[in-house]
Design a protein around this motif. Sequence first.
Motif, mmCIF file in Angstrom:
data_model
loop_
_atom_site.group_PDB
_atom_site.id
_atom_site.type_symbol
_atom_site.label_atom_id
_atom_site.label_comp_id
_atom_site.label_asym_id
_atom_site.label_seq_id
_atom_site.Cartn_x
_atom_site.Cartn_y
_atom_site.Cartn_z
ATOM 1 N N CYS A 17 0.808 -1.221 0.000
ATOM 2 C CA CYS A 17 0.000 0.000 0.000
ATOM 3 C C CYS A 17 0.841 1.271 0.000
ATOM 4 N N SER A 18 1.997 1.248 0.655
ATOM 5 C CA SER A 18 2.810 2.467 0.754
ATOM 6 C C SER A 18 4.042 2.364 -0.138
ATOM 7 N N LYS A 19 4.588 3.523 -0.494
ATOM 8 C CA LYS A 19 5.823 3.555 -1.278
ATOM 9 C C LYS A 19 6.962 2.886 -0.510
ATOM 10 N N LEU A 20 6.973 3.050 0.797
ATOM 11 C CA LEU A 20 7.997 2.420 1.631
ATOM 12 C C LEU A 20 7.918 0.895 1.509
ATOM 13 N N GLU A 21 6.698 0.365 1.541
ATOM 14 C CA GLU A 21 6.527 -1.086 1.424
ATOM 15 C C GLU A 21 6.942 -1.585 0.038
ATOM 16 N N ARG A 22 6.740 -0.742 -0.983
ATOM 17 C CA ARG A 22 7.098 -1.128 -2.345
ATOM 18 C C ARG A 22 8.546 -0.800 -2.702
ATOM 19 N N PRO A 70 0.344 -1.469 -5.833
ATOM 20 C CA PRO A 70 -0.128 -1.097 -4.507
ATOM 21 C C PRO A 70 -1.054 -2.162 -3.917
#
Length: 117
Positions: A17-22, A70
């Motif tokens: 969901c987040s850019k950090l996670e991706r 996402p």
Amino acid sequence: MDQVLIHELEVWAKVGCSKLERANTQKLLISVTAFVAEGAAIQSNNLAETVCYFKLSHDILELGTKGEWPLIEQLGADIVKLSFENFPAIRKIQVKIQKFSVPQACWVGIELVRERN
């Protein structure tokens, strides 16, 4: 219908969901059940009547390296789309994606079932 099965293909992809996670790839286990005409490949002994599980596995692995999602639902939809486009014998498909991002759970995930229009 007959089934061609890919069970827990290990795919590394940018999902979350987040850019950090991706920011980094995550391990996913992807299982596919491709439904084809009953007995067609057995009677004809023709690969065009079924699904080459090696090629489908390779296509899914390659897809995982080319994008960012996402939502794993969208990755699942993309797998459905490429499967229907590349394998005319598939009449129905089931895609299950397992993700390991919730420490308190063995895995979380989604499962999509779609029929060819």
